[in-house]
Scaffold this motif. Structure first.
Motif, PDB file in Angstrom:
ATOM      1  N   ARG A 253      -3.564  66.272  -3.491  1.00  0.00           N
ATOM      2  CA  ARG A 253      -3.733  65.249  -4.521  1.00  0.00           C
ATOM      3  C   ARG A 253      -3.793  63.840  -3.911  1.00  0.00           C
ATOM      4  O   ARG A 253      -3.911  62.845  -4.612  1.00  0.00           O
ATOM      5  CB  ARG A 253      -2.587  65.320  -5.544  1.00  0.00           C
ATOM      6  N   LEU A 254      -3.663  63.754  -2.592  1.00  0.00           N
ATOM      7  CA  LEU A 254      -3.703  62.480  -1.868  1.00  0.00           C
ATOM      8  C   LEU A 254      -2.628  61.509  -2.349  1.00  0.00           C
ATOM      9  O   LEU A 254      -2.850  60.294  -2.467  1.00  0.00           O
ATOM     10  CB  LEU A 254      -5.094  61.827  -1.940  1.00  0.00           C
ATOM     11  N   ALA A 255      -1.441  62.057  -2.637  1.00  0.00           N
ATOM     12  CA  ALA A 255      -0.309  61.240  -3.070  1.00  0.00           C
ATOM     13  C   ALA A 255       0.114  60.279  -1.958  1.00  0.00           C
ATOM     14  O   ALA A 255      -0.281  60.443  -0.806  1.00  0.00           O
ATOM     15  CB  ALA A 255       0.854  62.157  -3.458  1.00  0.00           C
ATOM     16  N   ASP A 256       0.923  59.288  -2.281  1.00  0.00           N
ATOM     17  CA  ASP A 256       1.381  58.314  -1.278  1.00  0.00           C
ATOM     18  C   ASP A 256       2.149  59.002  -0.154  1.00  0.00           C
ATOM     19  O   ASP A 256       1.948  58.713   1.016  1.00  0.00           O
ATOM     20  CB  ASP A 256       2.312  57.283  -1.918  1.00  0.00           C
ATOM     21  N   THR A 257       3.074  59.866  -0.567  1.00  0.00           N
ATOM     22  CA  THR A 257       3.925  60.537   0.415  1.00  0.00           C
ATOM     23  C   THR A 257       4.041  62.003   0.027  1.00  0.00           C
ATOM     24  O   THR A 257       3.758  62.383  -1.106  1.00  0.00           O
ATOM     25  CB  THR A 257       5.348  59.934   0.447  1.00  0.00           C
TER      26      THR A 257
ATOM     27  N   SER B   5      -0.071  68.410 -10.111  1.00  0.00           N
ATOM     28  CA  SER B   5       1.369  68.197 -10.016  1.00  0.00           C
ATOM     29  C   SER B   5       2.112  69.063 -11.019  1.00  0.00           C
ATOM     30  O   SER B   5       1.503  69.613 -11.936  1.00  0.00           O
ATOM     31  CB  SER B   5       1.684  66.735 -10.287  1.00  0.00           C
ATOM     32  N   ALA B   6       3.397  69.158 -10.860  1.00  0.00           N
ATOM     33  CA  ALA B   6       4.187  69.918 -11.817  1.00  0.00           C
ATOM     34  C   ALA B   6       3.935  69.386 -13.229  1.00  0.00           C
ATOM     35  O   ALA B   6       3.785  70.156 -14.174  1.00  0.00           O
ATOM     36  CB  ALA B   6       5.663  69.839 -11.449  1.00  0.00           C
ATOM     37  N   ARG B   7       3.861  68.065 -13.377  1.00  0.00           N
ATOM     38  CA  ARG B   7       3.653  67.473 -14.709  1.00  0.00           C
ATOM     39  C   ARG B   7       2.292  67.844 -15.290  1.00  0.00           C
ATOM     40  O   ARG B   7       2.157  68.119 -16.474  1.00  0.00           O
ATOM     41  CB  ARG B   7       3.776  65.946 -14.634  1.00  0.00           C
ATOM     42  N   HIS B   8       1.272  67.849 -14.410  1.00  0.00           N
ATOM     43  CA  HIS B   8      -0.068  68.255 -14.851  1.00  0.00           C
ATOM     44  C   HIS B   8      -0.031  69.715 -15.323  1.00  0.00           C
ATOM     45  O   HIS B   8      -0.563  70.058 -16.371  1.00  0.00           O
ATOM     46  CB  HIS B   8      -1.053  68.081 -13.689  1.00  0.00           C
ATOM     47  N   ASN B   9       0.632  70.566 -14.531  1.00  0.00           N
ATOM     48  CA  ASN B   9       0.677  71.988 -14.886  1.00  0.00           C
ATOM     49  C   ASN B   9       1.410  72.216 -16.197  1.00  0.00           C
ATOM     50  O   ASN B   9       1.001  73.039 -17.014  1.00  0.00           O
ATOM     51  CB  ASN B   9       1.365  72.780 -13.770  1.00  0.00           C
TER      52      ASN B   9
ATOM     53  N   PRO C  35     -10.580  66.717 -10.789  1.00  0.00           N
ATOM     54  CA  PRO C  35     -10.381  66.540  -9.346  1.00  0.00           C
ATOM     55  C   PRO C  35      -8.884  66.434  -9.024  1.00  0.00           C
ATOM     56  O   PRO C  35      -8.130  65.848  -9.803  1.00  0.00           O
ATOM     57  CB  PRO C  35     -11.092  65.216  -9.038  1.00  0.00           C
ATOM     58  N   PRO C  36      -8.432  67.000  -7.903  1.00  0.00           N
ATOM     59  CA  PRO C  36      -6.999  67.032  -7.588  1.00  0.00           C
ATOM     60  C   PRO C  36      -6.312  65.661  -7.660  1.00  0.00           C
ATOM     61  O   PRO C  36      -5.178  65.565  -8.131  1.00  0.00           O
ATOM     62  CB  PRO C  36      -6.969  67.580  -6.159  1.00  0.00           C
ATOM     63  N   GLU C  37      -7.006  64.609  -7.245  1.00  0.00           N
ATOM     64  CA  GLU C  37      -6.392  63.271  -7.234  1.00  0.00           C
ATOM     65  C   GLU C  37      -5.974  62.814  -8.629  1.00  0.00           C
ATOM     66  O   GLU C  37      -5.167  61.894  -8.772  1.00  0.00           O
ATOM     67  CB  GLU C  37      -7.376  62.233  -6.694  1.00  0.00           C
ATOM     68  N   LEU C  38      -6.577  63.415  -9.663  1.00  0.00           N
ATOM     69  CA  LEU C  38      -6.316  62.965 -11.040  1.00  0.00           C
ATOM     70  C   LEU C  38      -5.250  63.808 -11.736  1.00  0.00           C
ATOM     71  O   LEU C  38      -4.905  63.548 -12.881  1.00  0.00           O
ATOM     72  CB  LEU C  38      -7.622  63.031 -11.852  1.00  0.00           C
ATOM     73  N   ARG C  39      -4.727  64.808 -11.039  1.00  0.00           N
ATOM     74  CA  ARG C  39      -3.831  65.752 -11.720  1.00  0.00           C
ATOM     75  C   ARG C  39      -2.397  65.242 -11.751  1.00  0.00           C
ATOM     76  O   ARG C  39      -1.513  65.759 -11.070  1.00  0.00           O
ATOM     77  CB  ARG C  39      -3.912  67.128 -11.043  1.00  0.00           C
ATOM     78  N   GLU C  40      -2.190  64.208 -12.527  1.00  0.00           N
ATOM     79  CA  GLU C  40      -0.853  63.599 -12.595  1.00  0.00           C
ATOM     80  C   GLU C  40      -0.379  63.432 -14.033  1.00  0.00           C
ATOM     81  O   GLU C  40       0.589  62.724 -14.274  1.00  0.00           O
ATOM     82  CB  GLU C  40      -0.866  62.230 -11.892  1.00  0.00           C
ATOM     83  N   ASP C  41      -1.050  64.069 -14.977  1.00  0.00           N
ATOM     84  CA  ASP C  41      -0.735  63.893 -16.394  1.00  0.00           C
ATOM     85  C   ASP C  41      -0.814  62.411 -16.773  1.00  0.00           C
ATOM     86  O   ASP C  41       0.122  61.835 -17.313  1.00  0.00           O
ATOM     87  CB  ASP C  41       0.657  64.474 -16.733  1.00  0.00           C
ATOM     88  N   ARG C  42      -1.935  61.827 -16.479  1.00  0.00           N
ATOM     89  CA  ARG C  42      -2.178  60.433 -16.866  1.00  0.00           C
ATOM     90  C   ARG C  42      -3.442  60.354 -17.725  1.00  0.00           C
ATOM     91  O   ARG C  42      -4.252  59.452 -17.578  1.00  0.00           O
ATOM     92  CB  ARG C  42      -2.334  59.560 -15.621  1.00  0.00           C
TER      93      ARG C  42
END
Ligand code: DGT
Ligand code: CA
Ligand code: CA
Ligand code: ZN
Length: 577
Positions: free
Chosen positions: A194-198, A265-269, A315-322
């Motif tokens: 997901r190309l998260a910060d960390t 992410s867990a939240r997306h799932n 796309p994986p980068e967007l899977r943050e429940d936003r």
């Protein structure tokens, strides 16, 4: 015998650097140990083994002295210099030096004057108002120490690693597994995908003709320090840098389900599952159970998973429940590294960079850019060389001369001017007006209270010769949060004045972050993606700015430096009046 893990060697070198600093050693000696520690931490081979062969010097930043110290550590179990200094300074002093605003000088002062040798004794002394009695300290210092202790800043940082480090290792491991004869599909999942910060740990999903052979192969990869199988068709390991990795080898017809699940992410799932239940579909890592038919649908690809749920592929980068699972969501165009036509923030040997103007320009041309702005640190910069006004005037001449010789390429002369505590830049307007470009950043007085800091940054945003604000929040991932500032107010001012805001690509900055970059773009602010390169080999850091931009849902039209030079030129604050 297994060699000492890289992270322990790195920790020993870091500690030695800290001890030398405490002992009053000259700064480049201290820096040599910190750079050495970083090289060891990032090395993907066993540094202990390299050192015993006399080859640790092949790593960047490791010379003969450090090689010798590493050998002492791995062979004799201790570095004599470290043992000596540890006997001289109590353990707790090092923890105190890690507090913001408390340098080694003050730590030594407090130790000799008040016997403060731990965070606990520091806290007691600050609360008892004993610090202000020591010459050179004071009530303000006392307050800031208490605030830092309250915020938990003296404690060990969370063991998450930067995306750049996680991908360096994760991509090498994935490549190693793909090269195995039994492997079919191998993909990185989790926060790294997901190309998260960390990233806390690496998750890898694979299919193979012989799953047991592939899980066993993990331990043999050069990046892996130790690994073992974990139940059927899975392995757990640890890289030389101490990063954990989970490998799962799955059935080909469930690969899509598992990759989707472990990408998160867990939240997306969770949101995905909640929405699916309303349609009578139950999503798990193993498949999609359809209430209507009682059948469990297995998906070989992730695309199928989303399609079965009646959703566009996210796309994986967007899977943050936003908002990516909201009804009516359509995948926005996302900026790619290839879309960028220039870089507006880099340094040369004139300040704290490692290359000349010519070398930076050449590297930018080789990347296929149409323009590059040279933005060395300014007149009052706190470290590296200062570029005083006369030096900057000479730099203007040089850049203009070089640019005239570069056909079809615009080499711009700019600056990264300091935003002074009162919000003004540290060159006068006349000089700023002569430049092609001016980026302004906060590098000092981080502790300024929120209202003042907000005013300070808005003053910079409103300045007619400031075209962009660099790394607007000031955060350093894993080291410090941003300064206390109302970024929404800064964004509002930037939208109003046409001042650009940067997503800085230094892997430990990625600043603006995804949330604020998205808010800024929505407010109509033009976003810059910059490398902040301090050498030709760092122009590629813009990759991390692109990653953040994609996580912010930004497409080429939101990004100023996707435009050809004439269009970009017209967007600059100075061109808009
Ligand atoms: P991190 O902390 O950087 O490792 O972040 P992730 O996202 O890689 O998290 P990790 O490694 O704990 O778990 C990998 C994926 O597994 C996660 O992105 C989604 C899935 N997962 C983990 N916990 C849960 C959960 O409680 N519910 C659901 N639905 N999925 C989960
Ligand atoms: Ca993970
Ligand atoms: Ca030119
Ligand atoms: Zn900067």
């Amino acid at each position: 015998m297994a060699d000492l893990p890289n992270r322990e060697i790195a920790a020993a070198l870091d500690e030695l650097g800290d001890l030398y600093e405490l002992d009053g050693a000259i700064s480049h000696r201290v820096l040599a140990y910190r750079n050495g520690a970083k090289a060891v931490r990032e090395a993907t081979q066993s540094v202990g083994a390299l050192a015993r062969e006399g080859r640790a010097t092949e790593l960047p930043g490791i010379g003969a002295t450090l090689q010798e110290k590493i050998v002492a550590l791995v062979v004799d179990g201790e570095i004599p210099a470290r043992a000596k200094l540890k006997a001289k300074y109590p353990e707790g002093l090092l923890e105190i030096t890690r507090l913001p605003g408390v340098g080694p000088k003050r730590v030594r002062l407090m130790f000799t004057e008040l016997g403060i040798d731990s965070l606990a004794s520091l806290k007691a002394a600050a609360e008892g108002q004993q610090l202000r009695g020591v010459k050179g300290l004071g009530p303000k210092f006392e307050e800031s120490v208490l605030a830092s202790l309250e915020a938990g800043l003296g404690e060990a940082p969370a063991p998450r690693v930067l995306l750049s480090q996680a991908l360096r290792e994760g991509e090498a491991i994935v490549a190693g597994l793909r090269a195995h004869p039994t492997a079919n599909r191998v993909e990185l999942a989790g926060s790294a995908r997901r190309l998260a910060d960390t990233v806390k740990d690496l998750d890898v999903i694979a299919t193979a003709d012989d799953p047991a052979a592939l899980t066993a192969a993990l331990a043999g990869l050069p990046e892996i320090e130790s690994a073992g199988t974990a139940g059927e068709n899975a392995a757990k390991g640890r890289t030389h840098t101490g990063l954990s990795i989970d490998l799962r080898v799955v059935e080909p017809d469930q690969f899509g389900n598992l990759l989707q699940h472990f990408t998160g992410s867990a939240r997306h799932n969770i949101r995905l599952r909640e929405n699916a239940v309303k349609k009578g579909l139950h999503v798990s890592e193993y498949g999609i159970l359809d209430d209507a038919t009682g059948e469990t649908l297995r998906c070989a690809t992730e695309e199928e998973v989303y399609a079965k749920l009646g959703l566009p592929y996210v796309p994986p980068e967007l899977r943050e429940d936003r908002g990516e699972l909201d009804p009516g969501f359509a995948v926005p165009p996302l900026v790619r590294e290839e879309d960028l036509l220039g870089d507006l923030h880099c340094h040369t040997v004139a300040s704290d960079g490692r290359n000349t103007i010519e070398e930076m320009a050449q590297a930018a041309i080789e990347r296929g850019y149409q323009y590059l702005a040279i933005t060395d640190h300014s007149a009052t910069h706190g470290f590296g060389n200062h570029v005083d006004p006369d030096t900057l005037r000479r730099q203007i001449e040089r850049v203009r001369t070089i640019n005239a010789q570069l056909d079809g390429f615009e080499l711009l002369i700019g600056t990264e001017t300091n935003i002074l505590p009162d919000g003004s830049p540290d060159y006068d307007d006349e000089l700023l007006a002569e430049l092609d470009w001016c980026i302004a950043s906060v590098h000092t007085a981080f502790q300024t209270p929120r209202a003042e800091m907000t005013k300070r940054m808005i003053a910079a945003v409103e300045h007619p010769w400031i075209d962009a604000i660099g790394h607007p929040s000031g955060r350093k991932l894993g080291r410090r949060p941003g300064y206390d500032v109302d970024l929404d107010a800064v964004i509002e001012a930037a939208a109003r004045t046409g001042t650009m805001l940067e997503i800085n690509g230094a892997p430990d900055r990625r600043d603006l972050d995804d949330i604020h970059a998205r808010a800024a773009a929505e407010a109509g602010v033009k976003i810059l993606l910059d490398s902040d390169a301090h050498g030709t080999d760092r122009l590629g850091n813009v990759r991390w700015a692109v990653a953040t931009a994609r996580r912010a849902w930004l497409g080429p039209e939101h990004i100023a430096n996707t435009r050809p030079w004439p269009e970009f030129a017209a967007l600059r604050r100075r061109a808009r009046g």
